[in-house]
Design a protein around this motif. Structure first.
Motif, PDB file in Angstrom:
ATOM      1  N   ALA A  63      21.022   5.415   9.699  1.00  0.00           N
ATOM      2  CA  ALA A  63      20.827   4.049  10.188  1.00  0.00           C
ATOM      3  C   ALA A  63      21.772   3.801  11.350  1.00  0.00           C
ATOM      4  CB  ALA A  63      21.075   3.028   9.071  1.00  0.00           C
ATOM      5  N   ILE A  64      21.480   2.778  12.167  1.00  0.00           N
ATOM      6  CA  ILE A  64      22.290   2.488  13.337  1.00  0.00           C
ATOM      7  C   ILE A  64      23.712   2.139  12.955  1.00  0.00           C
ATOM      8  CG2 ILE A  64      21.644   0.048  13.365  1.00  0.00           C
ATOM      9  CD1 ILE A  64      22.340   2.363  16.404  1.00  0.00           C
ATOM     10  N   THR A  65      23.906   1.609  11.751  1.00  0.00           N
ATOM     11  CA  THR A  65      25.268   1.267  11.307  1.00  0.00           C
ATOM     12  C   THR A  65      26.121   2.506  11.089  1.00  0.00           C
ATOM     13  OG1 THR A  65      24.459   1.201   9.024  1.00  0.00           O
ATOM     14  CG2 THR A  65      24.566  -0.899  10.226  1.00  0.00           C
ATOM     15  N   GLY A  66      25.525   3.671  11.116  1.00  0.00           N
ATOM     16  CA  GLY A  66      26.268   4.906  10.898  1.00  0.00           C
ATOM     17  C   GLY A  66      26.618   5.644  12.168  1.00  0.00           C
ATOM     18  N   LYS A  67      26.539   4.995  13.330  1.00  0.00           N
ATOM     19  CA  LYS A  67      26.945   5.692  14.559  1.00  0.00           C
ATOM     20  C   LYS A  67      28.437   5.961  14.555  1.00  0.00           C
ATOM     21  CE  LYS A  67      26.735   5.677  19.576  1.00  0.00           C
ATOM     22  NZ  LYS A  67      26.283   5.005  20.803  1.00  0.00           N
ATOM     23  N   TYR A  68      29.235   4.987  14.083  1.00  0.00           N
ATOM     24  CA  TYR A  68      30.679   5.154  13.944  1.00  0.00           C
ATOM     25  C   TYR A  68      31.035   4.974  12.466  1.00  0.00           C
ATOM     26  CZ  TYR A  68      29.877   3.217  18.644  1.00  0.00           C
ATOM     27  OH  TYR A  68      29.366   2.930  19.876  1.00  0.00           O
ATOM     28  N   GLY A  69      32.137   5.580  12.062  1.00  0.00           N
ATOM     29  CA  GLY A  69      32.542   5.392  10.675  1.00  0.00           C
ATOM     30  C   GLY A  69      33.743   6.239  10.308  1.00  0.00           C
ATOM     31  N   VAL A  70      34.054   6.226   9.005  1.00  0.00           N
ATOM     32  CA  VAL A  70      35.175   6.977   8.443  1.00  0.00           C
ATOM     33  C   VAL A  70      34.660   7.729   7.225  1.00  0.00           C
ATOM     34  CG1 VAL A  70      37.508   6.848   7.496  1.00  0.00           C
ATOM     35  CG2 VAL A  70      36.749   5.154   9.164  1.00  0.00           C
ATOM     36  N   TRP A  71      34.998   9.006   7.125  1.00  0.00           N
ATOM     37  CA  TRP A  71      34.699   9.740   5.898  1.00  0.00           C
ATOM     38  C   TRP A  71      35.847  10.715   5.640  1.00  0.00           C
ATOM     39  CZ3 TRP A  71      33.003  14.877   4.650  1.00  0.00           C
ATOM     40  CH2 TRP A  71      32.997  15.768   5.733  1.00  0.00           C
ATOM     41  N   LEU A  72      36.281  10.793   4.367  1.00  0.00           N
ATOM     42  CA  LEU A  72      37.491  11.532   4.029  1.00  0.00           C
ATOM     43  C   LEU A  72      37.434  12.036   2.588  1.00  0.00           C
ATOM     44  CD1 LEU A  72      40.061   9.001   5.500  1.00  0.00           C
ATOM     45  CD2 LEU A  72      39.749  11.312   6.362  1.00  0.00           C
ATOM     46  N   GLN A  73      38.338  12.963   2.299  1.00  0.00           N
ATOM     47  CA  GLN A  73      38.660  13.348   0.930  1.00  0.00           C
ATOM     48  C   GLN A  73      40.172  13.201   0.761  1.00  0.00           C
ATOM     49  OE1 GLN A  73      36.465  17.254   1.104  1.00  0.00           O
ATOM     50  NE2 GLN A  73      35.683  16.591  -0.885  1.00  0.00           N
ATOM     51  N   ASP A  74      40.594  12.787  -0.419  1.00  0.00           N
ATOM     52  CA  ASP A  74      42.012  12.541  -0.680  1.00  0.00           C
ATOM     53  C   ASP A  74      42.728  13.882  -0.842  1.00  0.00           C
ATOM     54  OD1 ASP A  74      44.494  11.712  -1.503  1.00  0.00           O
ATOM     55  OD2 ASP A  74      43.728  10.179  -2.867  1.00  0.00           O
ATOM     56  N   PRO A  75      43.738  14.186   0.013  1.00  0.00           N
ATOM     57  CA  PRO A  75      44.450  15.465  -0.127  1.00  0.00           C
ATOM     58  C   PRO A  75      45.356  15.514  -1.356  1.00  0.00           C
ATOM     59  CG  PRO A  75      45.468  14.137   1.582  1.00  0.00           C
ATOM     60  CD  PRO A  75      44.231  13.402   1.163  1.00  0.00           C
ATOM     61  N   ASP A  76      45.724  14.342  -1.870  1.00  0.00           N
ATOM     62  CA  ASP A  76      46.633  14.296  -3.018  1.00  0.00           C
ATOM     63  C   ASP A  76      46.211  13.160  -3.951  1.00  0.00           C
ATOM     64  OD1 ASP A  76      48.717  14.743  -4.733  1.00  0.00           O
ATOM     65  OD2 ASP A  76      50.246  13.816  -3.460  1.00  0.00           O
ATOM     66  N   PRO A  77      45.077  13.317  -4.654  1.00  0.00           N
ATOM     67  CA  PRO A  77      44.544  12.212  -5.468  1.00  0.00           C
ATOM     68  C   PRO A  77      45.440  11.885  -6.656  1.00  0.00           C
ATOM     69  CG  PRO A  77      43.328  14.220  -5.896  1.00  0.00           C
ATOM     70  CD  PRO A  77      44.256  14.526  -4.750  1.00  0.00           C
ATOM     71  N   GLN A  78      45.409  10.624  -7.065  1.00  0.00           N
ATOM     72  CA  GLN A  78      46.185  10.146  -8.207  1.00  0.00           C
ATOM     73  C   GLN A  78      45.227   9.478  -9.203  1.00  0.00           C
ATOM     74  OE1 GLN A  78      49.681  10.588  -8.165  1.00  0.00           O
ATOM     75  NE2 GLN A  78      49.291  11.705  -6.264  1.00  0.00           N
ATOM     76  N   GLY A  79      45.550   9.572 -10.480  1.00  0.00           N
ATOM     77  CA  GLY A  79      44.738   8.889 -11.484  1.00  0.00           C
ATOM     78  C   GLY A  79      43.659   9.788 -12.054  1.00  0.00           C
ATOM     79  N   PRO A  80      43.038   9.330 -13.147  1.00  0.00           N
ATOM     80  CA  PRO A  80      42.083  10.176 -13.876  1.00  0.00           C
ATOM     81  C   PRO A  80      40.646  10.127 -13.358  1.00  0.00           C
ATOM     82  CG  PRO A  80      42.425   8.119 -15.054  1.00  0.00           C
ATOM     83  CD  PRO A  80      43.306   8.060 -13.825  1.00  0.00           C
TER      84      PRO A  80
END
Length: 471
Positions: free
Chosen positions: A223-240
């Motif tokens: 969709a047009i709303t996806g031309k710019y954005g942020v996507w990531l994975q946590d390098p040091d996740p916390q919690g279960p």
């Protein structure tokens, strides 16, 4: 019908004969009581019959008439069958002709469709070429000037029409690179290797950025709303609840950006199946967010406020106004997008990349406390923020990308917070889809995550010391 014809034939013959004076018609009842018509014809040659009698001759006539009637009936039935089969053959011929006509029309339509598809592809290629040319002109300011009505005007570089800024001027960083031996970069190689900080960096896999691989596509926005954005994975996740395989995504086009999409792993992310959608309490500004140690760090829309959103409790945990930071178009990257404040994480912690009025647009780096967001220490560089396409942190070093649209560009500048010194570099970098609006580093994956014109990609990076690479 045949009997009637026979009767009429005999009647006509009798009338004809009677007109010659040789025949007579009589009527009488036979032994069975039926009315019988008799025709008497006088023979012109014979005075008496040579043999036989009238009854046997009449029987022969009737026999011949019966045979004639049967023959006529057979001929009539054959004509009817011939007419019926001919109609069937005619119908079949009509069907074959209609099918042939439909086939010809279908083939013509297929040819027309192929021709139109070829024209559409040609037009799409032309449009893509025009877009590339337009982007090339946007990133290269014109040096010529022209006058209009006696007033002298400078030609300004174009910007993405989605965004508007008060300061529209920018420049591309032109790095002059001189190759030096590793010993010049590390004057005392042995002594530096024996220093505690360097030993710690080597043991943790840290080092200078040596190379960046080609982009690997994981997902394309639909969709047009996806031309710019942020996507990531946590390098040091916390919690279960979440792991380092969990993928986080924010589409950053819109006025009230609050949706945070959560995917179980990269496979589900590539297929477009989120397991959850979180609604953030405050709207997001641009593409500068990052995920680190179980929290989402981002800038509140139209403000210099930094927010820490706890992903486990799904609530705001900290907020802080970043002192003197420009926001909402005052000091963005060269592509715009209100990218004034860019949060990042690496092996040494949480960082923010921005600028201030005092720095006059030069990039300022601050290391933040991950819990409270308090500024621990800041560094001011000598490179303007709006002269580069993007920036990221690796092992406590700032790296800038020269262009966000040039397909084959470079990482052109490095600033080391350990020495407070910066220098020009030339590490090749590819903008495959020619509009890279987000670049972040994940030290656990040893990859760069980027959002390039609807496409979410990763780059493998290689780090090392004194010419000896460590992947």
């Amino acid at each position: 019908m045949l009997l009637l014809l026979s009767f009429l034939s005999l009647f006509c013959f009798a009338v004809f004969s009677q007109s010659q004076g040789q025949a007579s018609l009589s009527r009488s009842n036979d032994p069975n009581g039926r009315c019988v018509y008799s025709f008497t014809v006088v023979s012109p040659q014979e005075s008496s019959c040579p043999g036989g009698n009238a009854k046997s001759e009449m029987d022969e006539v009737l026999t011949r008439l019966t045979l004639l009637e049967a023959l006529v009936s057979r001929l009539t039935a054959r004509e009817e069958r011939g007419t019926t089969s001919g109609g069937v053959r005619h119908s079949e011929e009509n069907l074959h002709e209609a099918y042939a006509q439909v086939t010809r029309e279908r083939n013509q339509l297929q040819q027309d469709q192929k021709r139109l598809n070829a024209q559409v592809q040609k037009l799409q290629g032309t449009v893509a070429e025009l877009n590339r040319e337009a982007e090339r002109l946007r990133q290269r300011p014109c040096e010529q000037t022209h006058t209009s009505g006696g007033t002298r005007h400078e030609n300004r570089p174009l910007r993405d029409p989605v965004f508007h800024f008060e300061n529209t001027s920018y420049q591309e960083m032109k790095a002059k690179v001189k190759e030096l031996p590793a010993s010049h970069l590390l004057p005392e190689g042995i002594q530096r290797a024996s220093s505690p900080k360097l030993s710690s960096n080597i043991s943790s896999g840290c080092g200078e950025l040596l190379s960046v691989g080609d982009p690997v596509l994981h997902r394309k926005a639909d969709a047009i709303t996806g031309k710019y954005g942020v996507w990531l994975q946590d390098p040091d996740p916390q919690g279960p609840y979440y792991t380092n395989k969990t993928v986080w995504r924010i589409d950053s086009i819109g006025r009230e950006i609050r949706q945070l999409f959560v995917y179980e792993d990269m496979d589900q992310f590539s297929k477009g199946f989120p397991m959850k959608v979180l609604v953030l309490p405050e709207p997001v500004e641009s593409t500068g967010a990052t995920v680190y140690r179980g929290s989402l760090y981002y800038q509140r829309r139209r403000s210099r406020t930094l927010l820490r959103y706890n992903l486990t409790s799904e609530s705001l945990a900290s907020r802080l106004d970043l002192p003197h930071a420009g926001f909402h178009g005052q000091h963005p990257y060269s592509w715009g997008g209100y990218t004034d404040i860019d949060l990042a994480a690496d092996e040494q912690g949480l960082w923010v990349i921005y600028s201030t009025g005092k720095a006059k647009g030069a990039i300022v780096i601050s290391q933040l406390d991950p819990a409270s967001l308090e500024v621990r220490r800041s560094w001011e560089t000598k490179i303007r923020k709006n002269s580069v396409g993007n920036a990221f942190m690796v092992c406590g070093r700032l790296y800038t990308v020269a262009s966000y649209t040039t397909p084959n560009t470079t990482i052109n500048y490095m600033f080391d917070t350990a020495t407070s010194e910066g220098q020009a570099v030339a590490v090749p970098f590819v903008n495959k889809y020619r509009y890279n609006s987000m670049v972040d580093y994940n030290h656990a994956q040893r990859k760069l995550y980027a959002w390039d014109n609807f496409h979410m990609v990763t780059y493998d990076v290689r780090l090392g010391w004194a010419g000896k690479g460590r992947s």
